[in-house]
Design a protein around this motif. Structure first.
Motif, mmCIF file in Angstrom:
data_model
loop_
_atom_site.group_PDB
_atom_site.id
_atom_site.type_symbol
_atom_site.label_atom_id
_atom_site.label_comp_id
_atom_site.label_asym_id
_atom_site.label_seq_id
_atom_site.Cartn_x
_atom_site.Cartn_y
_atom_site.Cartn_z
ATOM 1 N N VAL A 298 11.332 1.591 -3.999
ATOM 2 C CA VAL A 298 11.144 2.521 -2.888
ATOM 3 C C VAL A 298 10.086 1.969 -1.942
ATOM 4 N N ASP A 299 10.277 2.244 -0.640
ATOM 5 C CA ASP A 299 9.268 1.814 0.333
ATOM 6 C C ASP A 299 8.405 2.998 0.732
ATOM 7 N N VAL A 300 7.581 2.834 1.761
ATOM 8 C CA VAL A 300 6.597 3.867 2.091
ATOM 9 C C VAL A 300 7.183 5.021 2.892
ATOM 10 N N VAL A 301 8.406 4.863 3.404
ATOM 11 C CA VAL A 301 9.039 5.964 4.144
ATOM 12 C C VAL A 301 10.098 6.660 3.307
ATOM 13 N N GLY A 302 10.194 6.287 2.021
ATOM 14 C CA GLY A 302 11.106 6.975 1.117
ATOM 15 C C GLY A 302 12.478 6.361 0.976
ATOM 16 N N GLY B 81 0.780 -1.231 0.000
ATOM 17 C CA GLY B 81 0.000 0.000 0.000
ATOM 18 C C GLY B 81 0.811 1.279 0.000
ATOM 19 N N LYS B 82 0.175 2.317 0.519
ATOM 20 C CA LYS B 82 0.781 3.645 0.552
ATOM 21 C C LYS B 82 1.654 3.860 1.782
ATOM 22 N N GLY B 83 1.319 3.158 2.886
ATOM 23 C CA GLY B 83 2.017 3.459 4.132
ATOM 24 C C GLY B 83 2.390 2.266 4.983
ATOM 25 N N SER B 84 2.496 1.074 4.378
ATOM 26 C CA SER B 84 2.532 -0.115 5.237
ATOM 27 C C SER B 84 3.663 -1.107 4.976
ATOM 28 N N PHE B 85 4.725 -0.678 4.297
ATOM 29 C CA PHE B 85 5.857 -1.578 4.104
ATOM 30 C C PHE B 85 7.154 -0.789 4.179
ATOM 31 N N ALA B 86 8.097 -1.276 5.000
ATOM 32 C CA ALA B 86 9.392 -0.616 5.142
ATOM 33 C C ALA B 86 10.517 -1.618 4.946
ATOM 34 N N PHE B 87 11.527 -1.225 4.174
ATOM 35 C CA PHE B 87 12.686 -2.089 3.982
ATOM 36 C C PHE B 87 13.372 -2.400 5.314
ATOM 37 N N LYS B 88 13.466 -1.414 6.201
ATOM 38 C CA LYS B 88 14.124 -1.632 7.487
ATOM 39 C C LYS B 88 13.452 -2.760 8.254
#
Length: 389
Positions: free
Chosen positions: A351-355, A255-262
């Motif tokens: 790119v992930d959701v936090v940039g 989605g728009k805000g729900s996945f982060a590489f970290k």
């Protein structure tokens, strides 16, 4: 029985059979008929040369929003599925009991691609989500409609696979965990699994996961801090390990805000792979950062998740979560869906959701799909020339 379609000479990757080999796949009567070498065909059989490409069971995207025209976030399922290699799109709570009838009649039934749904426990589903309006439907307890949700789910068991609820500061505001408790009551009453969305606290990741039952799905499972499944020390939270042990499914829902590489790096380093990989595709993320299902799968491939495991998380594992064993497999008798993929090599910017950006060396690309045992592609691609029967 003569074959309707044969995919000739592709690399068949089917985790449901632990199969990874160059072979043929045949379809007849809308189902998988046979997997084997040099299958004999009749003159009328549609034979496609897929050598050099990968054949998988039809991809299942466990988290989509495809109530196009009925909600502000809905995208067109057929167009998305053609380009993303998806043959089964699971809509997760776009509609609730108050508007599911329209979703069924105007979108699901006319669709060539299979659409199944988690029914939202909120009366009108996710109704106030756009570029300008953000209303968390679970903020308003008066919108919770478990009685009608049970009735609608029971009357539409052919299409409804479970109950959906969204909790978190953005979706449930000060209602906290209460919408989840209401949704669990509805899911228990109708005898279906539940999918729970989680965003910023409150409630906490621990509070949500501790309530989920075997077979329930936590989506947005690899979201960024706060409400990450990983500790500050990079370990997996105990409550998460306990939930997996009792049979809770952990779904990506990018989605728009729900996945982060970290978060993903920490989870994968601990050997905690997602059970299911899904895009959470909707109007606000289809042009990034999620883009589509194969892009989401590519991110995990580039982070070190083995390709057969990536495929399993988009096929057989999703079918298990849906309790639809006829999906996600190329076993004879299974639904006649298949996806044609390639793995491109190069430098690809993800790119992930936090940039955060990740430069990956591989990209999974959708090349074509088979639905119901028939070649289903926007045009006759020269990549897969038709061979004589």
């Amino acid at each position: 029985m003569p074959f309707d379609l044969v995919l000739r000479g592709g690399r068949v990757v089917d985790p449901s059979q632990k199969l990874d080999a160059v072979t043929d796949v045949a379809f007849s009567g809308g189902k998988v008929a046979m997997v084997g070498n040099a299958l004999k065909v009749d003159p009328g059989t549609d034979v496609r040369d897929v050598s050099g490409y990968i054949v998988t069971p039809g991809l299942i995207d466990l988290h989509t929003h495809v109530y196009w025209g009925g909600t502000s976030i809905g995208i067109d399922a057929e167009e998305f599925c053609r380009t993303s290699g998806v043959t089964t799109a699971i809509d997760t709570g776009s509609a609730g009991p108050g508007n599911f009838a329209g979703f069924r009649k105007h979108v699901i039934e006319p669709s060539q691609v299979r659409i199944l749904a988690y029914l939202h426990v909120s009366h009108a589903g996710i109704y106030g989500y756009s570029h300008r309006v953000m209303v968390g439907e679970s903020e308003e307890i008066r919108l919770m409609n478990p009685i009608d949700a049970v009735e609608v789910a029971d009357a539409n068991r052919d299409l409804i696979v479970g109950i959906k609820v969204r909790v978190g500061r953005n979706s449930s505001g000060t209602s906290g965990i209460v919408p989840l408790q209401i949704a669990l009551e509805a899911a228990n009453e109708v005898g279906m699994p539940l999918m729970c969305h989680i965003d910023h606290p409150p409630p906490s990741y621990e509070e949500v996961v501790s309530l989920l039952r075997p077979g329930d799905v936590l989506t947005h499972a690899f979201r960024p801090f706060p409400n990450s499944p990983a500790t500050a020390q990079g370990t997996v939270k105990k409550v998460v390990l306990e939930a997996r042990e009792r049979g809770v499914f952990f779904d990506i829902g990018h989605g728009k805000g729900s996945f982060a590489f970290k978060t993903a790096r920490a989870m994968l380093a601990n050997g905690f792979y997602p059970d299911t990989i899904s895009s959470d595709i909707h109007i606000l993320c289809i042009n990034g950062p999620a883009f589509d299902q194969v892009t989401t799968m590519s991110k995990f491939l580039c982070m070190g998740m083995p390709f057969p495991d990536v495929v399993a998380a988009s096929t057989v594992n999703a079918a298990m979560a849906l309790r639809r064993p006829e999906l996600g497999s190329l076993k004879p008798g299974s639904v006649g869906d298949a996806t044609l993929l390639s793995i491109q090599e190069g430098k690809f910017d993800y790119v992930d959701v936090v940039g955060e950006h990740l430069i990956g060396d591989r990209k999974i690309a959708s090349e074509g799909v088979v639905i119901g045992g028939r070649w289903w592609h926007p045009r006759e691609s020269p990549k897969f020339k038709r061979l004589a029967g």
